[in-house]
Design a protein around this motif. Structure first.
Motif, PDB file in Angstrom:
ATOM      1  N   MET A   1      26.241 -47.810  -3.094  1.00  0.00           N
ATOM      2  CA  MET A   1      25.009 -48.252  -2.342  1.00  0.00           C
ATOM      3  C   MET A   1      25.071 -49.627  -2.311  1.00  0.00           C
ATOM      4  O   MET A   1      25.167 -50.391  -3.413  1.00  0.00           O
ATOM      5  N   THR A   2      25.084 -50.321  -1.181  1.00  0.00           N
ATOM      6  CA  THR A   2      24.778 -51.880  -1.111  1.00  0.00           C
ATOM      7  C   THR A   2      23.414 -52.424  -0.991  1.00  0.00           C
ATOM      8  O   THR A   2      22.626 -51.664  -0.785  1.00  0.00           O
ATOM      9  N   HIS A   3      23.217 -53.672  -1.576  1.00  0.00           N
ATOM     10  CA  HIS A   3      22.119 -54.300  -1.406  1.00  0.00           C
ATOM     11  C   HIS A   3      21.608 -54.408  -0.161  1.00  0.00           C
ATOM     12  O   HIS A   3      22.428 -54.686   0.916  1.00  0.00           O
ATOM     13  N   PRO A   4      20.363 -54.287   0.249  1.00  0.00           N
ATOM     14  CA  PRO A   4      19.872 -54.387   1.663  1.00  0.00           C
ATOM     15  C   PRO A   4      20.157 -55.762   2.169  1.00  0.00           C
ATOM     16  O   PRO A   4      20.501 -55.886   3.591  1.00  0.00           O
ATOM     17  N   ASN A   5      20.219 -56.854   1.322  1.00  0.00           N
ATOM     18  CA  ASN A   5      20.715 -58.344   2.040  1.00  0.00           C
ATOM     19  C   ASN A   5      22.074 -58.444   2.390  1.00  0.00           C
ATOM     20  O   ASN A   5      22.528 -59.035   3.272  1.00  0.00           O
ATOM     21  N   LEU A  75      28.386 -60.789  -1.181  1.00  0.00           N
ATOM     22  CA  LEU A  75      27.699 -60.628  -2.632  1.00  0.00           C
ATOM     23  C   LEU A  75      26.242 -60.848  -2.353  1.00  0.00           C
ATOM     24  O   LEU A  75      25.895 -61.845  -1.863  1.00  0.00           O
ATOM     25  N   ALA A  76      25.367 -60.072  -2.819  1.00  0.00           N
ATOM     26  CA  ALA A  76      23.806 -60.165  -2.367  1.00  0.00           C
ATOM     27  C   ALA A  76      22.830 -59.982  -3.694  1.00  0.00           C
ATOM     28  O   ALA A  76      23.160 -58.964  -4.436  1.00  0.00           O
ATOM     29  N   ASN A  77      21.928 -60.757  -3.558  1.00  0.00           N
ATOM     30  CA  ASN A  77      20.743 -60.241  -4.595  1.00  0.00           C
ATOM     31  C   ASN A  77      19.468 -60.256  -3.891  1.00  0.00           C
ATOM     32  O   ASN A  77      19.513 -60.400  -2.523  1.00  0.00           O
ATOM     33  N   ASP A  78      18.236 -60.368  -4.400  1.00  0.00           N
ATOM     34  CA  ASP A  78      16.941 -60.148  -3.780  1.00  0.00           C
ATOM     35  C   ASP A  78      16.826 -61.304  -3.165  1.00  0.00           C
ATOM     36  O   ASP A  78      15.926 -61.506  -1.933  1.00  0.00           O
TER      37      ASP A  78
END
Length: 129
Positions: A1-5, A75-78
């Protein structure tokens, strides 16, 4: 599952690859800021959707439609996304093939700011000048 960003930025790269500027426009906050370093024709700080979309269109035009941005990893975070990309293009008998790190600030599902960080700034300045 990937981050939405991560999904957001990958959609942008996919849209750029197919020339779908309407999708790209929809990913940007109205007050988006874009930073491209150096001393070339495409260097500078761009503010607002119209300015950033104009910068993208000018970059494509200057490269005669050969500009490609291929993500290697995202690569992503919030709040942030970092994309490792390969940028290639041809212009006036010159070729560009450079690895870059592009950093995005994302808020409420929209890109609010981006910094492009080429590996070889000198090659980019030479190509885009």
């Amino acid at each position: 599952m990937t981050h939405p960003n991560e999904d957001l930025i990958r959609r942008g790269y996919d849209a750029f690859a197919t020339g779908d500027m309407a999708v790209i426009d929809g990913l940007f906050d109205d007050d988006v800021q874009w930073h491209f370093p150096g001393t070339s024709l495409v260097s500078g700080d761009f503010k607002g959707k119209a300015d950033v979309m104009g910068w993208l269109a000018r970059s494509v035009e200057l490269a005669g439609g050969t500009l490609r941005v291929e993500p290697h990893d995202v690569l992503a975070n919030d709040e942030h996304v970092v994309a490792l990309v390969r940028i290639t293009a041809q212009r006036g008998g010159k070729s560009l093939d450079d690895q870059s790190a592009q950093v995005f600030h994302v808020k409420d599902g929209k890109v609010t700011e981006s910094w492009v960080n080429p590996t070889d700034q000198s090659a980019n300045d030479d190509f885009w000048s």
